[in-house]
Motif scaffolding. Sequence first.
Motif, PDB file in Angstrom:
ATOM      1  N   SER A  49       2.200   7.374  -3.206  1.00 23.11           N
ATOM      2  CA  SER A  49       1.973   7.863  -1.846  1.00 23.11           C
ATOM      3  C   SER A  49       0.643   8.605  -1.729  1.00 23.11           C
ATOM      4  CB  SER A  49       3.109   8.792  -1.418  1.00 23.11           C
ATOM      5  OG  SER A  49       4.324   8.087  -1.405  1.00 23.11           O
ATOM      6  N   ALA A  52      -2.218   6.100  -1.906  1.00 26.76           N
ATOM      7  CA  ALA A  52      -2.298   5.362  -0.641  1.00 26.76           C
ATOM      8  C   ALA A  52      -3.004   6.200   0.418  1.00 26.76           C
ATOM      9  CB  ALA A  52      -0.896   4.972  -0.181  1.00 26.76           C
ATOM     10  N   ARG A  53      -2.623   7.471   0.535  1.00 22.54           N
ATOM     11  CA  ARG A  53      -3.248   8.349   1.542  1.00 22.54           C
ATOM     12  C   ARG A  53      -4.737   8.528   1.283  1.00 22.54           C
ATOM     13  NH1 ARG A  53       0.587  12.242   0.419  1.00 22.54           N
ATOM     14  NH2 ARG A  53       2.550  11.370   1.049  1.00 22.54           N
ATOM     15  N   LEU A  57      -4.176   4.249   3.499  1.00 23.84           N
ATOM     16  CA  LEU A  57      -3.132   3.228   3.538  1.00 23.84           C
ATOM     17  C   LEU A  57      -1.766   3.881   3.677  1.00 23.84           C
ATOM     18  CD1 LEU A  57      -4.385   1.121   0.524  1.00 23.84           C
ATOM     19  CD2 LEU A  57      -4.414   0.399   2.885  1.00 23.84           C
ATOM     20  N   ARG A  58      -0.802   3.094   4.047  1.00 18.45           N
ATOM     21  CA  ARG A  58       0.584   3.539   4.033  1.00 18.45           C
ATOM     22  C   ARG A  58       1.168   3.183   2.664  1.00 18.45           C
ATOM     23  NH1 ARG A  58       2.331   5.779   8.584  1.00 18.45           N
ATOM     24  NH2 ARG A  58       1.343   5.106  10.502  1.00 18.45           N
ATOM     25  N   PRO A  59       2.048   4.026   2.144  1.00 15.36           N
ATOM     26  CA  PRO A  59       2.633   3.732   0.829  1.00 15.36           C
ATOM     27  C   PRO A  59       3.331   2.372   0.783  1.00 15.36           C
ATOM     28  CG  PRO A  59       3.167   5.965   1.499  1.00 15.36           C
ATOM     29  CD  PRO A  59       2.486   5.324   2.661  1.00 15.36           C
ATOM     30  N   GLN A  60       3.959   1.961   1.893  1.00 16.58           N
ATOM     31  CA  GLN A  60       4.655   0.677   1.920  1.00 16.58           C
ATOM     32  C   GLN A  60       3.701  -0.480   1.624  1.00 16.58           C
ATOM     33  OE1 GLN A  60       4.710   3.043   4.220  1.00 16.58           O
ATOM     34  NE2 GLN A  60       6.689   3.222   5.221  1.00 16.58           N
ATOM     35  N   GLN A  61       2.467  -0.352   2.121  1.00 19.05           N
ATOM     36  CA  GLN A  61       1.498  -1.416   1.895  1.00 19.05           C
ATOM     37  C   GLN A  61       1.144  -1.502   0.415  1.00 19.05           C
ATOM     38  OE1 GLN A  61      -2.043  -1.080   4.254  1.00 19.05           O
ATOM     39  NE2 GLN A  61      -2.582  -3.210   3.937  1.00 19.05           N
TER      40      GLN A  61
END
Length: 147
Positions: A49, A52-53, A57-61
Amino acid sequence: MSRFDLTLDPERVPRRIEVINGAGGRRRWSADEKARILEETLAPGAIVSEVARQHGLRPQQVFGWRRDARIDEGSAGATLPPFVPAVIEAAPPAPPPVKQPARRRRRSAARLSDGIELEIDGVVVRVGSGASPKAIAAVIGALKGGS
């Protein structure tokens, strides 16, 4: 009248105007950029997470990219067949039984320790004593699947 009502009153002056320029939409990530970001997530102590930040990006991506990378990695070794074909030979015809007096036959201890003998629906499979547990499990699984 509420202050949220939309009117065409010329005396009302908008407080804020937002101008959007550029194409917008989805951002395209090259394979090298994705690989670099995924490598950061695999570092010891890395939190997906946070990585990603850091890259917007979003963690899901990022988790999706990781899943896709595992699938791509797994398909590289998919050129091998999932099983080994078995060759079945016809058994020679049995000679006519010879009538002998009834007596009990004992198997020798060496014969019992030679391996495993499975008989299912008239098919006899013998697994030698040197076979690995993985091979034995594969033979039993194949027999179960065929019945």
